[in-house]
Structure formats: structure tokens, C-alpha cells
Design an enzyme around this catalytic site. Structure first.
Site, PDB file in Angstrom:
ATOM      1  N   ALA A  35      -3.887  76.224  16.427  1.00  0.00           N
ATOM      2  CA  ALA A  35      -4.180  77.553  17.021  1.00  0.00           C
ATOM      3  C   ALA A  35      -4.340  77.365  18.528  1.00  0.00           C
ATOM      4  O   ALA A  35      -5.320  77.793  19.132  1.00  0.00           O
ATOM      5  CB  ALA A  35      -5.416  78.186  16.386  1.00  0.00           C
ATOM      6  N   HIS A  40      -6.212  74.182  25.396  1.00  0.00           N
ATOM      7  CA  HIS A  40      -5.657  72.939  24.830  1.00  0.00           C
ATOM      8  C   HIS A  40      -4.579  72.357  25.760  1.00  0.00           C
ATOM      9  O   HIS A  40      -4.492  71.140  25.937  1.00  0.00           O
ATOM     10  CB  HIS A  40      -5.017  73.208  23.466  1.00  0.00           C
ATOM     11  CG  HIS A  40      -5.980  73.638  22.409  1.00  0.00           C
ATOM     12  ND1 HIS A  40      -6.018  74.915  21.917  1.00  0.00           N
ATOM     13  CD2 HIS A  40      -6.933  72.958  21.741  1.00  0.00           C
ATOM     14  CE1 HIS A  40      -6.951  75.012  20.990  1.00  0.00           C
ATOM     15  NE2 HIS A  40      -7.532  73.839  20.862  1.00  0.00           N
ATOM     16  N   GLU A 152     -14.858  70.604  27.315  1.00  0.00           N
ATOM     17  CA  GLU A 152     -16.304  70.805  27.528  1.00  0.00           C
ATOM     18  C   GLU A 152     -16.801  72.074  26.857  1.00  0.00           C
ATOM     19  O   GLU A 152     -18.000  72.303  26.771  1.00  0.00           O
ATOM     20  CB  GLU A 152     -16.608  70.859  29.035  1.00  0.00           C
ATOM     21  CG  GLU A 152     -16.541  69.497  29.683  1.00  0.00           C
ATOM     22  CD  GLU A 152     -16.873  69.536  31.167  1.00  0.00           C
ATOM     23  OE1 GLU A 152     -16.994  70.651  31.726  1.00  0.00           O
ATOM     24  OE2 GLU A 152     -16.983  68.456  31.765  1.00  0.00           O
ATOM     25  N   LYS A 153     -15.895  72.914  26.383  1.00  0.00           N
ATOM     26  CA  LYS A 153     -16.297  74.135  25.664  1.00  0.00           C
ATOM     27  C   LYS A 153     -17.214  73.752  24.494  1.00  0.00           C
ATOM     28  O   LYS A 153     -18.221  74.383  24.246  1.00  0.00           O
ATOM     29  CB  LYS A 153     -15.038  74.846  25.196  1.00  0.00           C
ATOM     30  CG  LYS A 153     -15.205  75.733  24.023  1.00  0.00           C
ATOM     31  CD  LYS A 153     -15.412  77.157  24.399  1.00  0.00           C
ATOM     32  CE  LYS A 153     -15.787  77.975  23.200  1.00  0.00           C
ATOM     33  NZ  LYS A 153     -15.243  77.480  21.947  1.00  0.00           N
ATOM     34  N   MET A 188     -11.983  80.248  26.634  1.00  0.00           N
ATOM     35  CA  MET A 188     -10.884  80.306  25.663  1.00  0.00           C
ATOM     36  C   MET A 188     -11.273  79.561  24.399  1.00  0.00           C
ATOM     37  O   MET A 188     -11.863  78.485  24.452  1.00  0.00           O
ATOM     38  CB  MET A 188      -9.617  79.721  26.265  1.00  0.00           C
ATOM     39  CG  MET A 188      -9.001  80.645  27.277  1.00  0.00           C
ATOM     40  SD  MET A 188      -7.296  80.194  27.600  1.00  0.00           S
ATOM     41  CE  MET A 188      -6.978  81.284  28.981  1.00  0.00           C
ATOM     42  N   ARG A 191     -11.091  80.946  18.095  1.00  0.00           N
ATOM     43  CA  ARG A 191     -11.824  81.962  17.331  1.00  0.00           C
ATOM     44  C   ARG A 191     -11.871  83.317  18.055  1.00  0.00           C
ATOM     45  O   ARG A 191     -12.226  84.310  17.439  1.00  0.00           O
ATOM     46  CB  ARG A 191     -13.231  81.472  17.003  1.00  0.00           C
ATOM     47  CG  ARG A 191     -13.229  80.355  15.961  1.00  0.00           C
ATOM     48  CD  ARG A 191     -14.608  80.033  15.425  1.00  0.00           C
ATOM     49  NE  ARG A 191     -14.541  79.171  14.263  1.00  0.00           N
ATOM     50  CZ  ARG A 191     -14.770  77.860  14.253  1.00  0.00           C
ATOM     51  NH1 ARG A 191     -15.079  77.241  15.377  1.00  0.00           N
ATOM     52  NH2 ARG A 191     -14.695  77.171  13.133  1.00  0.00           N
TER      53      ARG A 191
END
Ligand code: PAF
Length: 282
Positions: A35, A40, A152-153, A188, A191
Site C-alpha cells: 500500500a 515509502h 520516523e512516522k 502519510m 491507513r
């Protein structure tokens, strides 16, 4: 456009990595659950700076989802993900194993990391880091990269992976890469696709509220007061419930009373059925 080769088994991956190593190439790994989005792709570009061959793994890992969570509805579209990766010209191989390849019959081992996995996500998703640490260990051992990058999200996840890498003495450099945000500041995330129009607007407030919490702590507000104000702010913005707004030591994620070392503010909250997380440096 460079189309990556696609491999589904660990032995195929090992074979190809051995060839690359024989040719003197360094290897970088970007573990994902697919996804894919711009966040990414930023990880791919980051690892490409230091690795001659880039492997992206795509595996929706069942062991990091509790039975009531979104494992079944988690978006899966390998063709679309591979096309996005090809557009970067920076990916050499996609490793897309089946659940049976990663967890064969009789699988009975788990990797448990203490330290940074205590509290925060673990208070609400107690199964999560055991699943992540187990699958990340397996991915690192399958690909044996020189370096691997994590966003780091998922800041607590990054600290857990760094801890496990150090504790197991793996000869791998673990890198963190900055959060990529939408125009309104929303981090971002795969989900975000679950959010309806109204929910999507509310979601944009999380980043702004964390910015305020960080500013308050920096200017000397008591940490507990700033955390409580942040949680209240999320509810007022329209979030249905707040799991936590917490200011922690940026490395150990331990609670802090005052701001003496680098700190991080982290939050998790729900809108409708969707749980969002975000964090930033204080
Ligand atoms: O961050 C993710 O996408 C996952 O938790 C990871 C690191 C790929 C492990 O399944």
C-alpha cells in the site's frame, strides 16, 4: 523505468544477494507492508544514496495485527506497488513472500524487545512489537543488507528495531527517515485511505496540535500540562478518542520530567474506526 525483479522465497533472495555481493555491491533494505505512498518512496531514495542494490520487502505481517484489527482489510495491490517502485528507477528487487514462507507450519519463535517497546503503542496494541520485531528479524536475516531504513512516522517502531539490531549484534546499519506529510501536515500513511472526507479534514489537525505541544514544552510549560492540552485539543478538533499524547526521551522513550535531552512528542488517536499516529521532535 527500471522494473525490479520479484522474488517470493527466502532462498531466491539469498541467491540473488550472494551474486550481488560477489560483484562487490552493497545492499539496502526497505521493509514495507505494501500500500505504498510517497513516504515509502522517500525511504527508497534515502537507502539508494548508500546502497548499490535496493531490496523492498512487501509483506502484510499477520503477527503484528490483533484479531480485531485491520489485517483482512489492509490494502493489498502488488502490481500497483511494483509499478510505483519501478517509477523510482531505484529498486532492484521486490521480496514479496507468502505467509507460509515467513511462518511455516510449526513456527514457534518470537523476538521480544523490552526497553523502548514499553508503554505508548504497547499499552493499546500489546501484540504489536513482538510481531514487528519477529518479522523484521526474519527480513533482516533473509536479505542480510548492509543497511535498512524505517520511517520516523512509526517512531517507537524505529527505536525498537534499533534496539533489537544492537542487542542481537547484527552487522546492519538501521536508518530513520523523516515523515513525509500532506499539504495540511497529515503524516502519510497507508491507513489514511480509510478516512472519509470529514475524517480526513479532522486528521490534518493532529500535526498542528503536536506542533503546539512541542512549542509549549520548549518554552518551559510543565510536560504533563502540555500533554493534557494536546489530548484535549485532539478531542476538540473532532477525534473520537485519544490513546496518548506523550513527551518522551527521544532515544529511550522513557518518561521525562524536564527537557534536558532531545525529546519527542508522540500521539495516537482515533477518528471513526481509524487509528492515526504521529510524532515530532521537541
Ligand atoms: O512499518 C511497517 O510497515 C511494518 O511494521 C514493518 C516494519 C514492515 C514490519 O512489518
Amino acid at each position: 523505468m527500471k522494473a525490479p525483479i520479484i522474488k517470493h522465497t527466502v532462498s531466491e533472495v539469498r541467491g540473488r544477494v550472494a551474486l550481488w555481493r560477489g560483484g562487490g555491491s552493497s545492499i539496502g533494505l526497505v521493509p514495507t507492508m505494501g500500500a505504498l505512498h510517497e513516504g515509502h518512496l522517500s525511504l527508497v531514495r534515502e537507502i539508494r544514496k548508500r546502497a548499490e542494490k535496493v531490496v523492498v520487502s512487501i509483506f502484510v505481517n499477520p503477527t503484528q495485527f490483533a484479531p480485531h484489527e485491520d489485517f483482512d482489510k489492509y490494502p493489498r495491490n502488488l502490481d500497483k506497488d511494483v509499478a510505483m517502485l519501478a517509477s523510482t528507477d531505484a529498486v532492484d528487487m521486490v521480496f514479496a513472500p507468502s505467509p507460509a514462507e515467513m511462518y511455516p507450519q510449526g513456527f514457534a519463535t518470537a523476538v521480544d524487545v523490552a526497553g523502548p517497546s514499553a508503554g505508548l503503542e504497547t499499552d493499546f496494541r500489546p501484540h504489536f512489537f513482538r510481531g514487528v520485531a519477529t518479522v523484521v528479524s526474519k527480513l533482516l536475516l533473509a536479505v542480510t543488507p548492509d543497511s535498512a531504513v524505517f520511517g520516523e512516522k512509526d517512531y517507537q517502531q524505529l527505536m525498537v528495531v534499533k534496539r533489537l539490531n544492537a542487542d542481537l549484534g547484527l552487522p546492519i546499519t538501521i536508518l530513520g527517515a523523516p515523515i513525509i506529510r500532506e499539504a495540511d501536515g497529515l503524516a502519510m500513511s497507508s491507513r489514511n485511505a480509510y478516512l472519509g472526507e470529514r475524517e480526513r479534514k479532522i486528521a490534518g489537525f493532529m500535526n498542528r496540535i503536536l506542533t503546539v505541544v512541542a512549542e509549549q514544552v520548549r518554552s518551559g510549560a510543565p510536560i504533563a500540562t502540555a500533554e493534557a492540552a494536546g489530548a484535549q485539543g485532539l478531542l476538540q478538533a473532532g477525534f473520537d478518542s485519544v490513546d496518548y499524547v506523550a513527551v518522551r526521551d527521544a532515544e529511550t522513550l522513557e518518561r521525562i520530567e524536564t527537557l534536558e535531552r532531545p525529546a519527542r512528542v508522540l500521539a495516537a488517536a482515533k477518528i471513526g474506526g481509524t487509528r492515526l499516529i504521529d510524532n515530532m521532535a521537541v
